[in-house]
Design an enzyme around this catalytic site. Structure first.
Site, PDB file in Angstrom:
ATOM      1  N   GLY A  13       0.821  -1.209   0.000  1.00  0.00           N
ATOM      2  CA  GLY A  13       0.000   0.000   0.000  1.00  0.00           C
ATOM      3  C   GLY A  13       0.851   1.252   0.000  1.00  0.00           C
ATOM      4  O   GLY A  13       0.554   2.226   0.691  1.00  0.00           O
ATOM      5  N   SER A  15       1.501   3.493  -2.367  1.00  0.00           N
ATOM      6  CA  SER A  15       1.279   4.517  -3.390  1.00  0.00           C
ATOM      7  C   SER A  15       0.837   5.852  -2.817  1.00  0.00           C
ATOM      8  O   SER A  15       0.862   6.872  -3.510  1.00  0.00           O
ATOM      9  CB  SER A  15       0.245   4.026  -4.419  1.00  0.00           C
ATOM     10  OG  SER A  15      -1.010   3.826  -3.802  1.00  0.00           O
ATOM     11  N   ARG A  16       0.442   5.870  -1.538  1.00  0.00           N
ATOM     12  CA  ARG A  16      -0.018   7.132  -0.951  1.00  0.00           C
ATOM     13  C   ARG A  16      -0.013   7.022   0.568  1.00  0.00           C
ATOM     14  O   ARG A  16       0.242   5.968   1.139  1.00  0.00           O
ATOM     15  CB  ARG A  16      -1.430   7.487  -1.438  1.00  0.00           C
ATOM     16  CG  ARG A  16      -2.482   6.434  -1.116  1.00  0.00           C
ATOM     17  CD  ARG A  16      -3.798   6.688  -1.855  1.00  0.00           C
ATOM     18  NE  ARG A  16      -4.787   5.649  -1.592  1.00  0.00           N
ATOM     19  CZ  ARG A  16      -5.705   5.695  -0.640  1.00  0.00           C
ATOM     20  NH1 ARG A  16      -5.749   6.736   0.174  1.00  0.00           N
ATOM     21  NH2 ARG A  16      -6.567   4.723  -0.475  1.00  0.00           N
ATOM     22  N   ASP A  65      -2.819  -7.762  -5.520  1.00  0.00           N
ATOM     23  CA  ASP A  65      -3.861  -7.672  -4.503  1.00  0.00           C
ATOM     24  C   ASP A  65      -3.406  -8.458  -3.275  1.00  0.00           C
ATOM     25  O   ASP A  65      -3.224  -9.675  -3.356  1.00  0.00           O
ATOM     26  CB  ASP A  65      -5.170  -8.249  -5.059  1.00  0.00           C
ATOM     27  CG  ASP A  65      -6.325  -8.171  -4.080  1.00  0.00           C
ATOM     28  OD1 ASP A  65      -6.138  -7.654  -2.957  1.00  0.00           O
ATOM     29  OD2 ASP A  65      -7.427  -8.635  -4.441  1.00  0.00           O
ATOM     30  N   VAL A  66      -3.221  -7.789  -2.159  1.00  0.00           N
ATOM     31  CA  VAL A  66      -2.729  -8.489  -0.972  1.00  0.00           C
ATOM     32  C   VAL A  66      -3.744  -9.505  -0.449  1.00  0.00           C
ATOM     33  O   VAL A  66      -3.373 -10.395   0.331  1.00  0.00           O
ATOM     34  CB  VAL A  66      -2.342  -7.508   0.159  1.00  0.00           C
ATOM     35  CG1 VAL A  66      -1.207  -6.597  -0.286  1.00  0.00           C
ATOM     36  CG2 VAL A  66      -3.531  -6.702   0.630  1.00  0.00           C
ATOM     37  N   SER A 144      -4.286  -0.313  14.143  1.00  0.00           N
ATOM     38  CA  SER A 144      -5.030   0.942  14.254  1.00  0.00           C
ATOM     39  C   SER A 144      -5.528   1.112  15.682  1.00  0.00           C
ATOM     40  O   SER A 144      -5.740   0.128  16.409  1.00  0.00           O
ATOM     41  CB  SER A 144      -6.226   0.935  13.297  1.00  0.00           C
ATOM     42  OG  SER A 144      -7.122   2.006  13.577  1.00  0.00           O
ATOM     43  N   TYR A 157     -13.535  -3.653  10.375  1.00  0.00           N
ATOM     44  CA  TYR A 157     -12.224  -3.007  10.358  1.00  0.00           C
ATOM     45  C   TYR A 157     -11.548  -3.168  11.717  1.00  0.00           C
ATOM     46  O   TYR A 157     -10.364  -3.516  11.794  1.00  0.00           O
ATOM     47  CB  TYR A 157     -12.388  -1.535  10.013  1.00  0.00           C
ATOM     48  CG  TYR A 157     -11.088  -0.793   9.804  1.00  0.00           C
ATOM     49  CD1 TYR A 157     -10.323  -1.007   8.665  1.00  0.00           C
ATOM     50  CD2 TYR A 157     -10.617   0.114  10.743  1.00  0.00           C
ATOM     51  CE1 TYR A 157      -9.129  -0.338   8.461  1.00  0.00           C
ATOM     52  CE2 TYR A 157      -9.422   0.797  10.558  1.00  0.00           C
ATOM     53  CZ  TYR A 157      -8.679   0.562   9.410  1.00  0.00           C
ATOM     54  OH  TYR A 157      -7.494   1.227   9.220  1.00  0.00           O
ATOM     55  N   ALA A 159     -12.105  -5.509  13.930  1.00  0.00           N
ATOM     56  CA  ALA A 159     -11.753  -6.918  14.107  1.00  0.00           C
ATOM     57  C   ALA A 159     -10.482  -7.270  13.346  1.00  0.00           C
ATOM     58  O   ALA A 159      -9.615  -7.991  13.856  1.00  0.00           O
ATOM     59  CB  ALA A 159     -12.903  -7.805  13.653  1.00  0.00           C
ATOM     60  N   LYS A 161      -8.034  -5.261  12.482  1.00  0.00           N
ATOM     61  CA  LYS A 161      -6.873  -4.603  13.076  1.00  0.00           C
ATOM     62  C   LYS A 161      -6.533  -5.200  14.440  1.00  0.00           C
ATOM     63  O   LYS A 161      -5.361  -5.273  14.819  1.00  0.00           O
ATOM     64  CB  LYS A 161      -7.126  -3.097  13.189  1.00  0.00           C
ATOM     65  CG  LYS A 161      -7.217  -2.400  11.839  1.00  0.00           C
ATOM     66  CD  LYS A 161      -5.928  -2.533  11.043  1.00  0.00           C
ATOM     67  CE  LYS A 161      -5.939  -1.718   9.773  1.00  0.00           C
ATOM     68  NZ  LYS A 161      -4.651  -1.781   9.042  1.00  0.00           N
ATOM     69  N   ILE A 190      -4.876  10.188  11.620  1.00  0.00           N
ATOM     70  CA  ILE A 190      -3.749  10.716  10.861  1.00  0.00           C
ATOM     71  C   ILE A 190      -4.275  11.490   9.655  1.00  0.00           C
ATOM     72  O   ILE A 190      -5.253  11.075   9.018  1.00  0.00           O
ATOM     73  CB  ILE A 190      -2.822   9.574  10.385  1.00  0.00           C
ATOM     74  CG1 ILE A 190      -2.422   8.686  11.566  1.00  0.00           C
ATOM     75  CG2 ILE A 190      -1.593  10.135   9.675  1.00  0.00           C
ATOM     76  CD1 ILE A 190      -1.659   9.378  12.677  1.00  0.00           C
TER      77      ILE A 190
END
Length: 249
Positions: A13, A15-16, A65-66, A144, A157, A159, A161, A190
């Site tokens: 991830g 790219s940004r 794709d991970v 997170s 999300y 779960a 993390k 962030i």
């Protein structure tokens, strides 16, 4: 922070946002080669490549794709073939699909768990082999604040993390004897593309809950990631480093 001369780093991830900041930070810290993965935005990935090169490292962008475990294994294999080694893995790629649990679709649950958790597992499994042969390596998982505290509307999300934290600790125990350290960084709110669309009222409420009274920056998260991968953290493994301005302690 030292220990990156001749090292090869993979940031997923990249790219940004936080991923790009991590990739550039490793280049600035002296890494020889930084490879980023990206899901689809070729232009953004190439911009990251340019920034990595300007920071002093060789750079490569790899599209996969991970959530595809076979693609993860192939990507790691190709990196080792091309560069001879893999020293640092940063599992940063992730997706969030918000929704109350009573309305959450199976496919949205699966997408987040497959990308955020299964993808990290697949890359760790693949990277552990060359790292074991090298008798050393560092793996950093981006979890997170919501993986620690939970958050309404983010059951899947949170779960995924939280699962990353358990994965980090278990793998840290498995790989420590081979001098492979595994840690996690847990960012709070962030300032990235994901938070850019938040309206001012919600942003104000968020900041009111942060003792340092501001959002963090991707670079501040990247500094924590690079520290945990460096020789300065040689006696740290299985830890979760919070970068959240004091929002959750």
């Amino acid at each position: 922070m030292s220990g990156f001369k001749d090292k090869v780093v993979l940031v997923t991830g990249g790219s940004r946002g936080i991923g790009r900041a991590c990739a550039v930070a490793f280049a600035k810290a002296g890494a020889a080669t930084v490879v980023i993965s990206y899901a689809g935005n070729e232009a953004a990935a190439q911009e990251s490549v340019k920034l990595i090169q300007e920071a002093g490292a060789k750079a490569e962008a790899v599209k996969f794709d991970v959530a595809d475990t076979a693609a993860c294994a192939s990507a790691v294999e190709n990196i080792v073939k091309a560069h001879g080694r893999l020293d640092v893995l940063v599992n940063n790629a992730g997706v969030a699909v918000d929704g109350l649990v009573m309305r959450l679709k199976d496919e949205d649950w699966d997408k987040q768990l497959d990308t955020n958790l299964k993808g990290a597992f697949a890359l760790i499994r693949a990277a552990s082999r060359p790292m074991m042969k090298q008798r050393g390596g560092a793996i950093i998982n981006l979890t997170s604040i919501v993986g620690e505290s939970g958050n309404a509307g983010q059951a899947a999300y949170s779960a995924s993390k939280a699962g990353l934290i358990g994965l980090t600790k278990a793998v840290a125990k498995e790989l420590a004897s081979r001098n492979i350290r595994v840690n996690a960084v847990s960012p709070g709110f962030i300032g990235t593309d994901m938070t850019a669309g938040i309206n001012e009222e919600m942003r104000k409420r968020m900041i009111e809950g942060i003792p340092l009274a501001r959002l963090g920056t991707p670079e501040e998260v990247a500094n924590a990631v690079v520290f945990l991968a460096s020789d300065s953290a040689a006696y740290i493994t299985g830890e979760v480093l919070k970068v959240n301005g004091g929002m959750y302690m």
